[in-house]
Write an enzyme that holds these catalytic residues in place. Structure first.
Site, PDB file in Angstrom:
ATOM      1  N   GLU B  60       0.817  -1.218   0.000  1.00  0.00           N
ATOM      2  CA  GLU B  60       0.000   0.000   0.000  1.00  0.00           C
ATOM      3  C   GLU B  60       0.849   1.266   0.000  1.00  0.00           C
ATOM      4  O   GLU B  60       0.544   2.235  -0.693  1.00  0.00           O
ATOM      5  CB  GLU B  60      -0.965   0.011   1.188  1.00  0.00           C
ATOM      6  CG  GLU B  60      -2.176  -0.907   1.026  1.00  0.00           C
ATOM      7  CD  GLU B  60      -1.892  -2.352   1.381  1.00  0.00           C
ATOM      8  OE1 GLU B  60      -0.767  -2.653   1.836  1.00  0.00           O
ATOM      9  OE2 GLU B  60      -2.791  -3.198   1.207  1.00  0.00           O
ATOM     10  N   HIS B 129      -9.977  -4.973  10.050  1.00  0.00           N
ATOM     11  CA  HIS B 129     -10.597  -4.809   8.732  1.00  0.00           C
ATOM     12  C   HIS B 129     -11.879  -3.972   8.771  1.00  0.00           C
ATOM     13  O   HIS B 129     -12.649  -4.001   7.826  1.00  0.00           O
ATOM     14  CB  HIS B 129     -10.941  -6.186   8.138  1.00  0.00           C
ATOM     15  CG  HIS B 129      -9.763  -6.902   7.561  1.00  0.00           C
ATOM     16  ND1 HIS B 129      -8.618  -7.141   8.277  1.00  0.00           N
ATOM     17  CD2 HIS B 129      -9.552  -7.434   6.329  1.00  0.00           C
ATOM     18  CE1 HIS B 129      -7.758  -7.800   7.510  1.00  0.00           C
ATOM     19  NE2 HIS B 129      -8.296  -7.990   6.333  1.00  0.00           N
TER      20      HIS B 129
END
Lengths: 356, 324
Positions: B60, B129
């Protein structure tokens, strides 16, 4: 090529049928390299003085001792090739041709500075000169470099990107992510580790496992190249291979350039982690400006008198930069609200006026 | 008007903008060959090719920063985070690079980049998450933060975001990808920074965004059954906030409940509450209530997670509290 555990630039990776050779510089071009190195040295010394006088604040990381790296490597590039670096950025900016005035004015926090007084020492920028910063977070510039190179490739410009980082940055995750992406997507980017042995006050032997650092190229199947950063000619020669690889094959490489800084990590660094003797010893054996000057004397392309003139001009330019910075205006306070957003041109402006 | 899912609406926005501007590229994990972890990018690889639709490694920080570098050079990247929960790995690139390079350079660069992807809790995927990070990114001065609740806004706002010359965090909510709604055909843009009244009412204003808008609407139904008229304001954009629309509703109802999925401390609702008390103090008949995700890491077990999420019941209770 200096010894390295990493893969060298192999012949099959060299460009096409007729590899472009490193252009031989004319005597005056060689003297220009020296001129740039001396200018950086004198600029930085004047900046140090101004810092001691509290005219420059914040952090101020000097490039003294590392001049041959920026000057040698940037001399192998086209003016439209991209450069991006970390926070020790004064030398690269000057080597790229940004003016001493705009750089010093930025250090003084003046509106005439290269970032309008908003960046400071660590955040020099000149889009016009393809100098894309000046980045303060260790390793944070390395993915940006991959992106600049991505855009160069996407647009087919034939340009390349050189990304400088310190030896402390090789242990940042962002650096490894960037290397992987650069190798995976075959981006025309050259990552240059300026290995001055210390990440701030920590010697590399206490911060990095796996030497030489250029071995990190192996893991990504990239070319790894090493150079002597005290020798501007060696830097040019080794960088040339990497630049050709990027320009003609669109392949990235990792170049480790051994260098040494003579001043502290920043102006605030008392330098207790190394001895004065160590610094003196290193200066004596491999000071880059003296080394190159002596070589030019031997080649009979420079006389002592001409060198004195180079020194005189460098000091004069640095003093002029100080005078310019001092005489320049402070930014108007209202400019604090400028440069946050680019004007919109494909959609209507949607932000309320500042302070509403 | 066609009735399509949020997922399809987002896909149309991407496809149309890539069609009209060759500088727009899409990159992220599984966006190409896999067709998108949530199928938002379905078919785009086939349509635009691997040069413009790029599968990235799981990096990322690397690909977010790569996108910013490409934007500095004039491309207009759309960078997908499979979920915004993973964006923390790229936080430095979003905050310091996308968020500050224009300013630090004295205005020399534009950073026309859209970071987008799913977010949110409620699907039992645990603490790592389940983040709703709009309040974190709204704290970055240069950032635009968009959180659509309906398919038409998702499409119209994403198209606007891609055309913006500035960095945008476009935060979708996983729970809404299958939500269907009417979406106008063709090149229809939604203006960034404008809230919408999705239900008119007179006694209490429920201010929400994204999936919380649907919680607020469910609460408004419950309140209506009890004879209470609630107005629901869907902010659509968290930054910049549409303060005039908020104030107009507050002046009308004099009571406010803010519904937000993010955690309470310095959640965006705290800013909205500040703006209301600062600008419309005399209009308020009761303290402002906030219904937020509870201040705990997101738990896995259904019964625990449901207790943490804002619910219509909690909103209804809060609304009744404002009515005394």
């Amino acid at each position: 090529m200096a010894s390295s555990g990493a893969k060298k630039v192999r012949s099959k990776e060299k460009p096409g049928n007729s590899p472009a050779m490193l252009p031989t510089l004319t005597p005056s071009e060689r003297v220009d390299l020296l001129r740039k190195m001396v200018l950086i040295r004198r600029f930085e010394q004047k900046a140090a003085q101004a810092f001691m006088q509290a005219k420059i604040r914040g952090f101020c990381h000097l490039y003294i001792g590392q001049e041959a790296v920026a000057v040698g490597s940037i001399s192998t590039l086209h003016p439209t090739d991209a450069i991006i670096t970390a926070y020790r950025d004064h030398g690269h900016a000057l080597a790229r041709g940004m003016s001493s005035r705009e750089c010093m004015a930025e250090l003084f926090g003046k509106i005439t500075g290269c970032s309008r007084g908003k960046g400071g020492s660590m955040h020099f920028f000149s889009k016009e000169k393809h100098f894309h910063g000046g980045h303060g977070i260790v390793g944070g510039q390395t993915p940006l470099a991959a992106g600049i190179a991505f855009a160069q490739k996407y647009n087919g410009t034939g340009e390349v990107t050189v990304c400088y980082l310190g030896d402390g940055a090789v242990n940042q995750g962002a650096f490894h992510e960037a290397l992987n992406l650069a190798a995976l997507w075959k981006l025309p980017v050259i990552y240059v580790i300026e290995n001055n042995e210390y990440s701030m006050g920590t010697h590399q032997s206490r911060s990095s496992a796996g030497y030489p650092l250029v071995k990190r190229a192996d893991g990504y199947d990239m070319a790894g190249i090493t150079a002597n950063g005290n020798d501007v000619d060696d830097v040019r020669e080794k960088m040339w291979d990497a630049v050709q690889l990027a320009r003609t094959e669109s392949l990235p490489s990792l170049v480790e350039i051994k260098t040494y800084r003579y001043r502290g990590h920043s102006m605030s660094d008392p330098g207790n982690y190394r001895t004065k003797e160590e610094i003196a010893e290193r200066k004596k054996e491999s000071e880059p400006i003296s080394m190159f000057k002596e070589r030019l004397y031997k080649e009979k392309v420079l006389t002592e008198k001409e060198y004195e003139e180079i020194e005189r001009q460098a000091v004069a330019e640095a003093e002029d930069a100080i005078a310019f910075a001092e005489a320049s205006a402070e930014p108007e306070v209202a400019t604090v609200f400028e440069d946050i957003h680019a004007p919109e041109d494909q959609i209507a402006e949607f932000r309320p006026p500042i302070g509403s | 008007m066609a009735v399509i899912t949020m997922r399809e609406a987002l896909n149309q926005a991407l496809s149309e903008e890539m069609e009209r501007d060759g500088r727009v590229i899409l990159m992220g994990e599984e966006v190409a060959e896999y067709q998108g972890a949530y199928k938002v990018s379905s078919g785009l690889l086939q349509k635009f090719g691997a040069k413009r639709v790029l599968d990235t490694p799981i990096s990322e920080s690397g690909f977010a920063g790569l996108g910013v570098g490409a934007a500095m050079q004039g491309l207009r990247p759309v960078v997908e985070f499979m979920t915004w929960s993973f964006s923390m790995v790229a936080y430095d690139q979003i905050v310091n690079n996308a968020g500050a390079i224009r300013y630090m350079s004295g205005g020399q660069y534009s950073i026309p980049i859209v970071f987008r992807g799913s977010s949110g809790a409620g699907l039992q995927v645990g603490a790592t998450h389940s983040h709703t990070p709009e309040n974190w990114y709204a704290n970055v001065p240069a950032m635009t933060v968009i959180t659509p609740a309906f398919p038409d806004d998702a499409k119209g706002l994403l198209k606007s975001a891609i055309r913006s010359n500035n960095p945008v965090c476009f935060i979708e909510n996983e729970k809404l990808y299958g939500f269907k709604g009417e979406v106008p055909e063709g090149d229809v843009l939604t203006t960034i920074g404008q809230a919408r009244i999705c239900r008119e009412g007179s006694q209490v204003t429920l201010i929400a965004n994204s999936a919380s808008t649907h919680v607020a609407l469910a609460s408004a139904e419950q309140l209506a059954a009890d004879g209470i008229s609630a107005e629901v304001v869907d902010l659509r954009t968290i930054k910049p906030l549409d303060i005039p629309t908020i104030l107009a509703s507050v002046v009308k109802t004099s009571r406010v409940v803010i519904v937000e999925e993010n955690k309470p401390f310095a959640g965006w609702g705290a800013q909205v509450a500040y703006e209301i008390q600062h600008r419309a103090f005399d209009s308020l008949d009761a303290p402002i209530e906030r219904v937020t995700g509870l201040d705990v890491p997101q738990p896995y077990a259904r019964v625990l997670e449901q207790a943490v999420m804002p619910s219509a019941e909690r909103v209804t209770e809060a609304a009744k509290k404002t009515l005394g």
